[in-house]
Design an enzyme around this catalytic site. Structure first.
Site, short mmCIF file in Angstrom:
data_model
loop_
_atom_site.label_atom_id
_atom_site.label_comp_id
_atom_site.label_asym_id
_atom_site.label_seq_id
_atom_site.Cartn_x
_atom_site.Cartn_y
_atom_site.Cartn_z
N ASP A 151 0.87 -1.18 0.00
CA ASP A 151 0.00 0.00 0.00
C ASP A 151 0.91 1.22 0.00
OD1 ASP A 151 -1.88 2.12 0.90
OD2 ASP A 151 -3.23 0.44 1.35
N ASN A 153 -4.21 6.98 0.73
CA ASN A 153 -5.51 7.28 1.34
C ASN A 153 -5.70 6.47 2.63
OD1 ASN A 153 -7.99 8.69 1.26
ND2 ASN A 153 -9.06 6.84 0.58
N SER A 158 -17.45 -2.48 -8.38
CA SER A 158 -18.45 -1.64 -7.71
C SER A 158 -19.78 -1.74 -8.43
CB SER A 158 -17.96 -0.19 -7.75
OG SER A 158 -19.00 0.69 -7.40
N TYR A 183 -14.15 7.37 -12.62
CA TYR A 183 -13.97 6.31 -11.62
C TYR A 183 -14.70 5.05 -12.06
CZ TYR A 183 -14.95 3.48 -7.52
OH TYR A 183 -15.10 2.41 -6.67
N LYS A 199 -13.31 1.20 -13.35
CA LYS A 199 -13.71 -0.12 -12.82
C LYS A 199 -14.22 -1.01 -13.95
CE LYS A 199 -12.76 0.38 -8.53
NZ LYS A 199 -11.71 -0.42 -7.92
N PHE A 234 -21.82 -3.14 -3.22
CA PHE A 234 -22.83 -2.09 -3.15
C PHE A 234 -22.28 -1.01 -2.19
CE2 PHE A 234 -26.18 -3.11 -6.12
CZ PHE A 234 -25.58 -4.21 -6.68
N LEU A 241 -22.08 9.18 2.27
CA LEU A 241 -23.10 9.53 3.27
C LEU A 241 -22.71 9.15 4.70
CD1 LEU A 241 -25.97 10.56 3.87
CD2 LEU A 241 -26.78 8.22 3.50
P1 NAD Z 1 -9.46 3.01 0.56
O1 NAD Z 1 -9.03 4.26 -0.09
O2 NAD Z 1 -9.70 3.06 2.04
O3 NAD Z 1 -8.42 1.84 0.26
C1 NAD Z 1 -7.67 1.78 -0.93
C2 NAD Z 1 -6.22 1.61 -0.53
O4 NAD Z 1 -5.42 1.51 -1.72
C3 NAD Z 1 -5.69 2.78 0.29
O5 NAD Z 1 -5.07 2.28 1.45
C4 NAD Z 1 -4.67 3.45 -0.64
O6 NAD Z 1 -3.62 4.03 0.06
C5 NAD Z 1 -4.25 2.29 -1.53
N1 NAD Z 1 -3.78 2.64 -2.88
C6 NAD Z 1 -4.40 3.40 -3.82
N2 NAD Z 1 -3.66 3.46 -4.93
C7 NAD Z 1 -2.53 2.73 -4.70
C8 NAD Z 1 -1.38 2.42 -5.47
N3 NAD Z 1 -1.21 2.89 -6.71
N4 NAD Z 1 -0.42 1.64 -4.92
C9 NAD Z 1 -0.56 1.17 -3.66
N5 NAD Z 1 -1.62 1.43 -2.87
C10 NAD Z 1 -2.60 2.20 -3.40
O7 NAD Z 1 -10.77 2.49 -0.18
P2 NAD Z 1 -11.73 1.29 0.17
O8 NAD Z 1 -13.05 1.87 0.48
O9 NAD Z 1 -11.10 0.36 1.14
O10 NAD Z 1 -11.85 0.62 -1.26
C11 NAD Z 1 -11.06 -0.48 -1.66
C12 NAD Z 1 -11.39 -0.83 -3.09
O11 NAD Z 1 -12.79 -1.10 -3.21
C13 NAD Z 1 -11.10 0.30 -4.10
O12 NAD Z 1 -10.58 -0.28 -5.28
C14 NAD Z 1 -12.46 0.92 -4.34
O13 NAD Z 1 -12.55 1.51 -5.61
C15 NAD Z 1 -13.36 -0.31 -4.25
N6 NAD Z 1 -14.75 0.03 -3.88
C16 NAD Z 1 -14.98 0.76 -2.74
C17 NAD Z 1 -16.29 1.11 -2.41
C18 NAD Z 1 -16.58 1.92 -1.18
O14 NAD Z 1 -17.69 2.45 -1.06
N7 NAD Z 1 -15.69 2.05 -0.21
C19 NAD Z 1 -17.34 0.70 -3.23
C20 NAD Z 1 -17.07 -0.06 -4.37
C21 NAD Z 1 -15.74 -0.38 -4.68
C1 UD1 Z 2 -20.78 6.70 -4.43
C2 UD1 Z 2 -20.32 6.82 -5.86
C3 UD1 Z 2 -20.08 5.42 -6.41
C4 UD1 Z 2 -19.04 4.71 -5.55
C5 UD1 Z 2 -19.53 4.70 -4.10
C6 UD1 Z 2 -18.49 4.15 -3.20
C7 UD1 Z 2 -21.28 8.90 -6.74
C8 UD1 Z 2 -22.26 9.48 -7.71
N1 UD1 Z 2 -21.30 7.54 -6.63
O1 UD1 Z 2 -21.99 5.93 -4.40
O2 UD1 Z 2 -19.60 5.51 -7.73
O3 UD1 Z 2 -18.86 3.38 -5.99
O4 UD1 Z 2 -19.82 6.03 -3.67
O5 UD1 Z 2 -17.38 4.98 -3.09
O6 UD1 Z 2 -20.51 9.59 -6.09
N2 UD1 Z 2 -25.87 11.64 0.11
C9 UD1 Z 2 -26.40 12.77 0.68
N3 UD1 Z 2 -25.53 13.64 1.31
C10 UD1 Z 2 -24.19 13.42 1.39
C11 UD1 Z 2 -23.66 12.25 0.80
C12 UD1 Z 2 -24.54 11.38 0.15
O7 UD1 Z 2 -27.61 13.01 0.64
O8 UD1 Z 2 -23.46 14.25 1.96
C13 UD1 Z 2 -26.81 10.67 -0.53
C14 UD1 Z 2 -26.54 10.44 -2.01
O9 UD1 Z 2 -27.25 11.37 -2.80
C15 UD1 Z 2 -27.04 8.99 -2.17
C16 UD1 Z 2 -26.74 8.34 -0.81
O10 UD1 Z 2 -26.62 9.43 0.11
O11 UD1 Z 2 -28.43 8.97 -2.37
C17 UD1 Z 2 -25.45 7.53 -0.79
O12 UD1 Z 2 -24.39 8.35 -1.28
P1 UD1 Z 2 -22.85 7.86 -1.22
O13 UD1 Z 2 -22.54 7.36 0.13
O14 UD1 Z 2 -22.01 8.96 -1.77
O15 UD1 Z 2 -22.83 6.60 -2.18
P2 UD1 Z 2 -23.27 6.45 -3.73
O16 UD1 Z 2 -23.62 7.75 -4.32
O17 UD1 Z 2 -24.28 5.36 -3.79
#
Ligand code: NAD
Ligand code: UD1
Length: 337
Positions: free
Chosen positions: A31, A35, A124, A148, A152, A177, A199
């Protein structure tokens, strides 16, 4: 099973490490901490009583990746490393394609050289775009509305082409999700840099007094209360899904794709009232305009993951918000003292 976890210091990675280590697997993390904080890994060690070897570096650094594969014999890789802020991806698309797409290409090349053919990829529900109907099954059409999501989708397609050309590879594309919540210990959790985009971390920061009030992005959607509906899933359920996916790869399934969600949609107002119950305070909010790119509603049909992995989310919405509040109130500044 010995597993390389890219992005293991992050939110989902750290929770997955706990479940893997508790299931008796071994893990090595790479890592670059762009972030996250190395403190999360110390806490994983504290929680599990196990050690995690950590390489601080970038997956784009091919010589480093080759060294990691030379130092260890891995059975599989879980690939979390990626950038995930939708708004930033619109402003800086090249950064997102470079990191998320090129990073995955380098990882696959190095795995191929090292003869490691089992990969779990973090995808995602964003790849479903604005779905024509609900709930969403894995065979729905895919599309992307921002760089983004596009990154994916590109990686998903690259992995499918690559697996077709190399049938000895086993690849699980996991479509998450909305992951929320934290480990029940309150020792690890989500620690966003800057102002949260999502959110749940935003509500938590309002509850702890770091932010004044929540803006609810739209209350005129065609949903029961007019606010956006999502399939929130407890991060520990999601983490367990990764352990199940690793086990599935051992059966040589080729390319597989699973929704990881609960199948249940909740609105923004549902989340606010559940959080108020968890923290015992009112969450001040205002209704704001819709956020560009948001959809009205999104939730999974998780049946396929149940059939194929024997996996099902078990935590309730109240478990999710209670655990978020537990983490946030125990760690008001996240991993930073
Ligand atoms: P996060 O940012 O907490 O974790 C990602 C980690 O990857 C971080 O620790 C960051 O430092 C590291 N990283 C990023 N780019 C790198 C690189 N080039 N080399 C080495 N390390 C690197 O995010 P998360 O929420 O834990 O998400 C993990 C994965 O799941 C991501 O790929 C994200 O796109 C995917 N994902 C997350 C969500 C969500 O809502 N959290 C939803 C769908 C998909
Ligand atoms: C978002 C990303 C999605 C990503 C996911 C995880 C967008 C458009 N989509 O999903 O691509 O995979 O995060 O990182 O950004 N909301 C509020 N107030 C806030 C924040 C959110 O009302 O301050 C609402 C949003 O309008 C939505 C719900 O809460 O209806 C969830 O939002 P969020 O947590 O950002 O997730 P997604 O939009 O579903």
């Amino acid at each position: 099973m010995n597993v390389l976890v890219t992005g293991g210091a992050g939110y989902i990675g750290s929770h997955t490490l706990v479940e893997m280590l508790n299931a008796g697997m071994d893990a090595v993390v790479v890592d670059n901490l762009c972030n996250s904080s190395a403190e999360s890994l110390l806490r994983v060690e504290q929680l599990t009583g196990r050690t995690v070897q950590f390489y601080q570096g970038d997956i784009l650094n091919k010589p480093l990746m080759q060294k990691i594969f030379a130092d260890h014999k891995f059975d599989a890789v879980i690939h979390f490393a990626g950038l995930k802020a939708v708004g930033e991806s619109v402003a800086k698309p090249l950064k997102y394609y470079q990191n998320n797409v090129c990073g995955t290409l380098i990882l696959c090349e190095v795995m191929q050289e090292a003869g490691v053919h089992n990969l779990v990829f973090s995808s995602s529900a964003t790849v479903y775009g604005d779905p024509a109907s609900l709930p969403i099954t894995e065979d729905f059409p895919t599309s992307a509305t921002n760089p983004y999501g596009q990154s994916k989708l590109m990686v998903e397609n690259i992995l499918a082409d690559f697996q077709r050309a190399n049938p000895q590879w086993n690849i699980a594309r996991l479509r998450y999700f909305n992951p929320v919540g934290a480990h029940e210990s309150g020792i690890i959790g989500e620690d966003p840099n800057d102002i949260p985009n999502n959110l749940m971390p935003y509500i938590s920061q309002v509850a702890i007094g770091k932010r004044e009030k929540l803006s609810i992005f739209g209350n005129d959607y065609p949903t029961p209360d007019g606010t956006g509906v999502r399939d929130y899933i407890h991060v520990v359920d999601l983490a367990i899904g990764h352990v199940k996916a690793l086990e599935k790869l051992q059966t040589s399934p080729g390319l597989v794709t699973y929704n990881l969600g609960t199948g249940q949609g909740y609105s923004v107002l549902d989340m606010v009232s559940a959080f108020e119950k968890a923290c015992g305070k009112k969450i001040p909010y205002q209704i704001a305009p819709r956020r560009a790119g948001d959809i009205a509603a999104c939730y999974a049909d998780p049946t396929y993951a149940l059939q194929e992995l024997g996996w099902k989310a078990t935590h309730t919405l109240q478990d999710m918000v209670n655990s978020s509040w537990h983490w946030q109130s125990k760690n008001p500044n996240g991993y930073h003292a």
